[in-house]
Write a protein that holds these residues in place. Sequence first.
Motif, PDB file in Angstrom:
ATOM      1  N   ALA A  61       0.887  -1.170   0.000  1.00  0.00           N
ATOM      2  CA  ALA A  61       0.000   0.000   0.000  1.00  0.00           C
ATOM      3  C   ALA A  61       0.916   1.209   0.000  1.00  0.00           C
ATOM      4  CB  ALA A  61      -0.891  -0.001   1.235  1.00  0.00           C
ATOM      5  N   VAL A  62       0.854   2.004  -1.054  1.00  0.00           N
ATOM      6  CA  VAL A  62       1.809   3.108  -1.197  1.00  0.00           C
ATOM      7  C   VAL A  62       1.110   4.447  -0.985  1.00  0.00           C
ATOM      8  CG1 VAL A  62       3.447   1.855  -2.636  1.00  0.00           C
ATOM      9  CG2 VAL A  62       1.536   2.999  -3.727  1.00  0.00           C
ATOM     10  N   PHE A  63       1.615   5.202  -0.028  1.00  0.00           N
ATOM     11  CA  PHE A  63       1.075   6.514   0.298  1.00  0.00           C
ATOM     12  C   PHE A  63       2.028   7.575  -0.250  1.00  0.00           C
ATOM     13  CE2 PHE A  63      -0.969   3.578   3.082  1.00  0.00           C
ATOM     14  CZ  PHE A  63      -2.258   4.067   3.239  1.00  0.00           C
ATOM     15  N   VAL A  64       1.964   7.724  -1.569  1.00  0.00           N
ATOM     16  CA  VAL A  64       2.771   8.681  -2.318  1.00  0.00           C
ATOM     17  C   VAL A  64       1.913   9.214  -3.454  1.00  0.00           C
ATOM     18  CG1 VAL A  64       4.976   7.540  -1.782  1.00  0.00           C
ATOM     19  CG2 VAL A  64       3.705   6.887  -3.838  1.00  0.00           C
ATOM     20  N   PRO A  65       2.299  10.326  -4.090  1.00  0.00           N
ATOM     21  CA  PRO A  65       1.541  10.818  -5.238  1.00  0.00           C
ATOM     22  C   PRO A  65       1.496   9.792  -6.364  1.00  0.00           C
ATOM     23  CG  PRO A  65       3.010  12.517  -4.419  1.00  0.00           C
ATOM     24  CD  PRO A  65       3.382  11.259  -3.700  1.00  0.00           C
ATOM     25  N   ASP A  66       0.497   9.906  -7.222  1.00  0.00           N
ATOM     26  CA  ASP A  66       0.287   8.922  -8.287  1.00  0.00           C
ATOM     27  C   ASP A  66       1.519   8.727  -9.161  1.00  0.00           C
ATOM     28  OD1 ASP A  66      -2.275   8.509  -7.400  1.00  0.00           O
ATOM     29  OD2 ASP A  66      -3.216   9.821  -8.887  1.00  0.00           O
ATOM     30  N   GLY A 105      -7.665   3.203  -1.446  1.00  0.00           N
ATOM     31  CA  GLY A 105      -8.825   2.947  -0.597  1.00  0.00           C
ATOM     32  C   GLY A 105      -8.847   1.586   0.062  1.00  0.00           C
ATOM     33  N   ALA A 106      -8.007   0.646  -0.401  1.00  0.00           N
ATOM     34  CA  ALA A 106      -8.014  -0.709   0.176  1.00  0.00           C
ATOM     35  C   ALA A 106      -7.542  -0.672   1.620  1.00  0.00           C
ATOM     36  CB  ALA A 106      -7.126  -1.628  -0.648  1.00  0.00           C
ATOM     37  N   GLU A 107      -8.201  -1.469   2.472  1.00  0.00           N
ATOM     38  CA  GLU A 107      -7.849  -1.518   3.883  1.00  0.00           C
ATOM     39  C   GLU A 107      -7.428  -2.908   4.330  1.00  0.00           C
ATOM     40  OE1 GLU A 107     -10.763   0.207   6.441  1.00  0.00           O
ATOM     41  OE2 GLU A 107     -10.651   2.188   5.503  1.00  0.00           O
ATOM     42  N   HIS A 108      -7.254  -3.822   3.381  1.00  0.00           N
ATOM     43  CA  HIS A 108      -6.845  -5.187   3.712  1.00  0.00           C
ATOM     44  C   HIS A 108      -5.913  -5.706   2.623  1.00  0.00           C
ATOM     45  CE1 HIS A 108      -9.978  -5.364   6.803  1.00  0.00           C
ATOM     46  NE2 HIS A 108     -10.811  -4.859   5.902  1.00  0.00           N
ATOM     47  N   GLY A 109      -5.034  -6.649   2.999  1.00  0.00           N
ATOM     48  CA  GLY A 109      -4.232  -7.354   2.009  1.00  0.00           C
ATOM     49  C   GLY A 109      -2.902  -6.746   1.653  1.00  0.00           C
ATOM     50  N   ALA A 110      -2.411  -5.795   2.431  1.00  0.00           N
ATOM     51  CA  ALA A 110      -1.140  -5.154   2.094  1.00  0.00           C
ATOM     52  C   ALA A 110       0.039  -6.031   2.506  1.00  0.00           C
ATOM     53  CB  ALA A 110      -1.026  -3.801   2.791  1.00  0.00           C
ATOM     54  N   GLY A 111       1.046  -6.090   1.615  1.00  0.00           N
ATOM     55  CA  GLY A 111       2.287  -6.758   1.975  1.00  0.00           C
ATOM     56  C   GLY A 111       3.200  -5.835   2.753  1.00  0.00           C
ATOM     57  N   ALA A 112       3.014  -4.527   2.594  1.00  0.00           N
ATOM     58  CA  ALA A 112       3.782  -3.507   3.307  1.00  0.00           C
ATOM     59  C   ALA A 112       3.012  -2.202   3.207  1.00  0.00           C
ATOM     60  CB  ALA A 112       5.178  -3.351   2.721  1.00  0.00           C
ATOM     61  N   VAL A 113       3.304  -1.292   4.108  1.00  0.00           N
ATOM     62  CA  VAL A 113       2.763   0.066   4.043  1.00  0.00           C
ATOM     63  C   VAL A 113       3.947   0.993   3.786  1.00  0.00           C
ATOM     64  CG1 VAL A 113       1.657   1.947   5.319  1.00  0.00           C
ATOM     65  CG2 VAL A 113       0.791  -0.403   5.528  1.00  0.00           C
ATOM     66  N   LEU A 155       3.124  12.496   0.615  1.00  0.00           N
ATOM     67  CA  LEU A 155       1.830  12.553  -0.059  1.00  0.00           C
ATOM     68  C   LEU A 155       1.311  13.977  -0.165  1.00  0.00           C
ATOM     69  CD1 LEU A 155      -0.293  10.771  -1.389  1.00  0.00           C
ATOM     70  CD2 LEU A 155      -1.322  10.390   0.851  1.00  0.00           C
ATOM     71  N   GLY A 156       1.932  14.899   0.571  1.00  0.00           N
ATOM     72  CA  GLY A 156       1.567  16.306   0.458  1.00  0.00           C
ATOM     73  C   GLY A 156       0.114  16.578   0.786  1.00  0.00           C
ATOM     74  N   GLU A 157      -0.548  17.309  -0.116  1.00  0.00           N
ATOM     75  CA  GLU A 157      -1.950  17.673   0.111  1.00  0.00           C
ATOM     76  C   GLU A 157      -2.872  16.461   0.078  1.00  0.00           C
ATOM     77  OE1 GLU A 157      -3.017  20.591   0.914  1.00  0.00           O
ATOM     78  OE2 GLU A 157      -1.126  21.683   0.670  1.00  0.00           O
ATOM     79  N   GLU A 186      -6.948   9.077   5.320  1.00  0.00           N
ATOM     80  CA  GLU A 186      -5.806   8.377   4.737  1.00  0.00           C
ATOM     81  C   GLU A 186      -4.847   7.884   5.817  1.00  0.00           C
ATOM     82  OE1 GLU A 186      -4.569   7.559   1.062  1.00  0.00           O
ATOM     83  OE2 GLU A 186      -6.576   7.135   1.834  1.00  0.00           O
ATOM     84  N   LEU A 187      -4.611   8.713   6.828  1.00  0.00           N
ATOM     85  CA  LEU A 187      -3.774   8.261   7.940  1.00  0.00           C
ATOM     86  C   LEU A 187      -4.417   7.079   8.665  1.00  0.00           C
ATOM     87  CD1 LEU A 187      -2.506  11.626   9.471  1.00  0.00           C
ATOM     88  CD2 LEU A 187      -1.077   9.766   8.623  1.00  0.00           C
ATOM     89  N   ASN A 188      -5.710   7.127   8.841  1.00  0.00           N
ATOM     90  CA  ASN A 188      -6.410   6.013   9.469  1.00  0.00           C
ATOM     91  C   ASN A 188      -6.311   4.750   8.628  1.00  0.00           C
ATOM     92  OD1 ASN A 188      -7.348   6.760  11.986  1.00  0.00           O
ATOM     93  ND2 ASN A 188      -9.174   7.759  11.176  1.00  0.00           N
ATOM     94  N   ARG A 189      -6.392   4.913   7.304  1.00  0.00           N
ATOM     95  CA  ARG A 189      -6.282   3.734   6.429  1.00  0.00           C
ATOM     96  C   ARG A 189      -4.907   3.090   6.571  1.00  0.00           C
ATOM     97  NH1 ARG A 189      -5.224   2.161   0.938  1.00  0.00           N
ATOM     98  NH2 ARG A 189      -4.425   4.197   0.321  1.00  0.00           N
TER      99      ARG A 189
END
Length: 256
Positions: free
Chosen positions: A83-88, A103-111, A116-118, A124-127
């Motif tokens: 799950a990547v929290f970076v710009p597209d 938007g996925a909240e399950h199945g991540a191999g890593a976070v 991510l800026g704005e 998103e932090l909760n996800r």
Amino acid sequence: MLLDLDGVVYVGDRPVPGAVDAVDWLVREGIAHVFLTNTTSRPRQAMVAKLAGLGIPAGPDQVLTPAVSAVAWLRGHGITRPAVFVPDATAAEFAELDPLPDGAEHGAGAVVVGDLGEGWSYSELNRALRLLMSDPAIPLVALGMTRYWRAEDGLRLDAGAFVRALEYAAGRTAVVVGKPDPTFYGAAVDALGVPADQVVMIGDDLHTDVEGAQLAGLKGVLVRTGKFSASDLTGSVRPDAVLDSVADLPRRWAEL
């Protein structure tokens, strides 16, 4: 020579006065150099294009970014579906690893957390937190621990602030693949092909650039541009040298 980009070579979209000439001098003198950045808002090819637009030629092998290192780390550990929290644009760097959809909240191999800026929001932090808490084996991968950076409109929070929040909430320690991690500096030194004690890092961040470089066995030089503050000169970290800007490099080179 390792050079940070934002705050050293340019601020926002404007080059630091004299920076282009300083890099030209490095080329003319045959001094091997790599641009080492914690920027995760753009992929490496975009950084190469930005430098070219400023009049600084650089190949992809001369720009080392945390996203490139993160993909190598994940691949080396057999991890997919991050799950990547970076710009597209930067998320595209992880395409080979089949990242989770937004938007996925399950199945991540890593976070994986970058700048991510704005795009950051409470949801998103909760996800990110929910993904981490779903399985204690899921690693939190930080694309650097820079606390803030200077944009054209002033200081802005960087990835490190959000990583620390998630570490605290999830009770997890992040794997850091950008500055100031010694492995990241080691990869940059390997790209230069010279011993670490012959390498100078020039940056505007006292901790991630100067202290990080020194702990990795390099010299750390601070510039008075970008996020530099006068208080940087009164703390426990002592730069090997302080330059008014990277434009001073040709004149001060013999001292470094």
